[in-house]
Motif scaffolding. Sequence first.
Motif, PDB file in Angstrom:
ATOM      1  N   VAL A  16       0.848  -1.193   0.000  1.00  0.00           N
ATOM      2  CA  VAL A  16       0.000   0.000   0.000  1.00  0.00           C
ATOM      3  C   VAL A  16       0.883   1.242   0.000  1.00  0.00           C
ATOM      4  O   VAL A  16       2.052   1.189   0.390  1.00  0.00           O
ATOM      5  CB  VAL A  16      -0.946   0.041   1.227  1.00  0.00           C
ATOM      6  CG1 VAL A  16      -1.875  -1.145   1.241  1.00  0.00           C
ATOM      7  CG2 VAL A  16      -0.174   0.125   2.515  1.00  0.00           C
ATOM      8  N   MET A  17       0.304   2.347  -0.441  1.00  0.00           N
ATOM      9  CA  MET A  17       0.989   3.632  -0.342  1.00  0.00           C
ATOM     10  C   MET A  17       0.520   4.293   0.942  1.00  0.00           C
ATOM     11  O   MET A  17      -0.667   4.530   1.126  1.00  0.00           O
ATOM     12  CB  MET A  17       0.662   4.528  -1.540  1.00  0.00           C
ATOM     13  CG  MET A  17       1.352   4.125  -2.822  1.00  0.00           C
ATOM     14  SD  MET A  17       3.155   4.080  -2.721  1.00  0.00           S
ATOM     15  CE  MET A  17       3.561   5.790  -2.474  1.00  0.00           C
ATOM     16  N   ALA A  18       1.464   4.544   1.839  1.00  0.00           N
ATOM     17  CA  ALA A  18       1.177   5.245   3.092  1.00  0.00           C
ATOM     18  C   ALA A  18       1.951   6.550   3.038  1.00  0.00           C
ATOM     19  O   ALA A  18       3.171   6.567   3.234  1.00  0.00           O
ATOM     20  CB  ALA A  18       1.577   4.398   4.288  1.00  0.00           C
ATOM     21  N   GLY A  19       1.254   7.631   2.739  1.00  0.00           N
ATOM     22  CA  GLY A  19       1.949   8.894   2.515  1.00  0.00           C
ATOM     23  C   GLY A  19       2.692   8.807   1.198  1.00  0.00           C
ATOM     24  O   GLY A  19       2.125   8.491   0.169  1.00  0.00           O
ATOM     25  N   ASN A  20       4.008   9.050   1.241  1.00  0.00           N
ATOM     26  CA  ASN A  20       4.820   8.982   0.027  1.00  0.00           C
ATOM     27  C   ASN A  20       5.652   7.723  -0.056  1.00  0.00           C
ATOM     28  O   ASN A  20       6.507   7.604  -0.926  1.00  0.00           O
ATOM     29  CB  ASN A  20       5.753  10.205  -0.049  1.00  0.00           C
ATOM     30  CG  ASN A  20       4.981  11.483  -0.284  1.00  0.00           C
ATOM     31  OD1 ASN A  20       3.929  11.465  -0.906  1.00  0.00           O
ATOM     32  ND2 ASN A  20       5.501  12.579   0.227  1.00  0.00           N
ATOM     33  N   GLU A  21       5.448   6.795   0.862  1.00  0.00           N
ATOM     34  CA  GLU A  21       6.249   5.575   0.848  1.00  0.00           C
ATOM     35  C   GLU A  21       5.380   4.338   0.703  1.00  0.00           C
ATOM     36  O   GLU A  21       4.223   4.315   1.103  1.00  0.00           O
ATOM     37  CB  GLU A  21       7.106   5.476   2.107  1.00  0.00           C
ATOM     38  CG  GLU A  21       6.316   5.284   3.404  1.00  0.00           C
ATOM     39  CD  GLU A  21       7.215   5.204   4.631  1.00  0.00           C
ATOM     40  OE1 GLU A  21       7.162   4.151   5.306  1.00  0.00           O
ATOM     41  OE2 GLU A  21       7.929   6.176   4.894  1.00  0.00           O
ATOM     42  N   GLU A  22       5.981   3.305   0.107  1.00  0.00           N
ATOM     43  CA  GLU A  22       5.295   2.032  -0.041  1.00  0.00           C
ATOM     44  C   GLU A  22       5.503   1.222   1.227  1.00  0.00           C
ATOM     45  O   GLU A  22       6.608   1.131   1.747  1.00  0.00           O
ATOM     46  CB  GLU A  22       5.849   1.260  -1.242  1.00  0.00           C
ATOM     47  CG  GLU A  22       5.143  -0.042  -1.499  1.00  0.00           C
ATOM     48  CD  GLU A  22       5.660  -0.763  -2.732  1.00  0.00           C
ATOM     49  OE1 GLU A  22       5.370  -1.959  -2.859  1.00  0.00           O
ATOM     50  OE2 GLU A  22       6.343  -0.140  -3.566  1.00  0.00           O
ATOM     51  N   LYS A  23       4.406   0.650   1.725  1.00  0.00           N
ATOM     52  CA  LYS A  23       4.444  -0.157   2.939  1.00  0.00           C
ATOM     53  C   LYS A  23       3.968  -1.559   2.581  1.00  0.00           C
ATOM     54  O   LYS A  23       2.964  -1.711   1.892  1.00  0.00           O
ATOM     55  CB  LYS A  23       3.528   0.483   3.979  1.00  0.00           C
ATOM     56  CG  LYS A  23       3.767   0.087   5.384  1.00  0.00           C
ATOM     57  CD  LYS A  23       2.938   0.986   6.317  1.00  0.00           C
ATOM     58  CE  LYS A  23       3.264   0.695   7.748  1.00  0.00           C
ATOM     59  NZ  LYS A  23       2.495   1.513   8.666  1.00  0.00           N
ATOM     60  N   VAL A  24       4.694  -2.582   3.041  1.00  0.00           N
ATOM     61  CA  VAL A  24       4.342  -3.971   2.740  1.00  0.00           C
ATOM     62  C   VAL A  24       3.970  -4.679   4.036  1.00  0.00           C
ATOM     63  O   VAL A  24       4.718  -4.627   5.015  1.00  0.00           O
ATOM     64  CB  VAL A  24       5.498  -4.707   2.034  1.00  0.00           C
ATOM     65  CG1 VAL A  24       5.122  -6.162   1.785  1.00  0.00           C
ATOM     66  CG2 VAL A  24       5.868  -4.019   0.734  1.00  0.00           C
ATOM     67  N   PHE A  25       2.808  -5.320   4.034  1.00  0.00           N
ATOM     68  CA  PHE A  25       2.357  -6.129   5.170  1.00  0.00           C
ATOM     69  C   PHE A  25       2.424  -7.582   4.736  1.00  0.00           C
ATOM     70  O   PHE A  25       1.964  -7.921   3.644  1.00  0.00           O
ATOM     71  CB  PHE A  25       0.918  -5.774   5.557  1.00  0.00           C
ATOM     72  CG  PHE A  25       0.736  -4.344   5.974  1.00  0.00           C
ATOM     73  CD1 PHE A  25       0.996  -3.961   7.277  1.00  0.00           C
ATOM     74  CD2 PHE A  25       0.294  -3.391   5.064  1.00  0.00           C
ATOM     75  CE1 PHE A  25       0.825  -2.644   7.668  1.00  0.00           C
ATOM     76  CE2 PHE A  25       0.114  -2.081   5.442  1.00  0.00           C
ATOM     77  CZ  PHE A  25       0.385  -1.700   6.747  1.00  0.00           C
ATOM     78  N   GLU A  26       2.966  -8.441   5.591  1.00  0.00           N
ATOM     79  CA  GLU A  26       3.096  -9.853   5.237  1.00  0.00           C
ATOM     80  C   GLU A  26       2.261 -10.725   6.152  1.00  0.00           C
ATOM     81  O   GLU A  26       2.193 -10.476   7.363  1.00  0.00           O
ATOM     82  CB  GLU A  26       4.563 -10.273   5.284  1.00  0.00           C
ATOM     83  CG  GLU A  26       5.393  -9.577   4.221  1.00  0.00           C
ATOM     84  CD  GLU A  26       6.814 -10.085   4.163  1.00  0.00           C
ATOM     85  OE1 GLU A  26       7.220 -10.887   5.026  1.00  0.00           O
ATOM     86  OE2 GLU A  26       7.538  -9.672   3.224  1.00  0.00           O
ATOM     87  N   ASP A  27       1.638 -11.751   5.544  1.00  0.00           N
ATOM     88  CA  ASP A  27       0.815 -12.733   6.253  1.00  0.00           C
ATOM     89  C   ASP A  27      -0.194 -12.069   7.185  1.00  0.00           C
ATOM     90  O   ASP A  27      -0.153 -12.237   8.404  1.00  0.00           O
ATOM     91  CB  ASP A  27       1.713 -13.721   7.023  1.00  0.00           C
ATOM     92  CG  ASP A  27       2.553 -14.557   6.078  1.00  0.00           C
ATOM     93  OD1 ASP A  27       2.035 -14.936   5.009  1.00  0.00           O
ATOM     94  OD2 ASP A  27       3.717 -14.831   6.398  1.00  0.00           O
TER      95      ASP A  27
END
Length: 126
Positions: A16-27
């Motif tokens: 997902v895009m959180a602000g200006n950075e990409e954030k990855v959630f796993e499992d």
Amino acid sequence: MKGVEFMQQKVNAVSVMAGNEEKVFEDVMILKGAEGLYIETVEKIGTDNDGNDLTQNVLTMYPWEKIISLAWKENTLIESVKQAVILEALQDLEGFLDDYEDDEDEEDASSPTEDKRDDPKVNPYE
């Protein structure tokens, strides 16, 4: 989606895009809603006196515009997602066909009965 539909499932990776950075959630567990994707995570908020982690469950909604990708790596999850996608497509098709049949019924009901004025077998004075 028609009305309010929710679909909960496990995902191996969500970007997902959180602000200006990409954030990855796993499992994580996700919940698909009409307005966006809800992601359930567990965050560490500290440690207790014995050194054990203190955690808190968090449910965060990201609008669909902020979702970059969803990824599944487990065979059972992949099959589950395939079935859900096919089922949703069939339901959409069924809805389209129902609407099409309703339109045909309306046309049949609104079309005037056959005009008998030019029929030589009909006596207009009866």
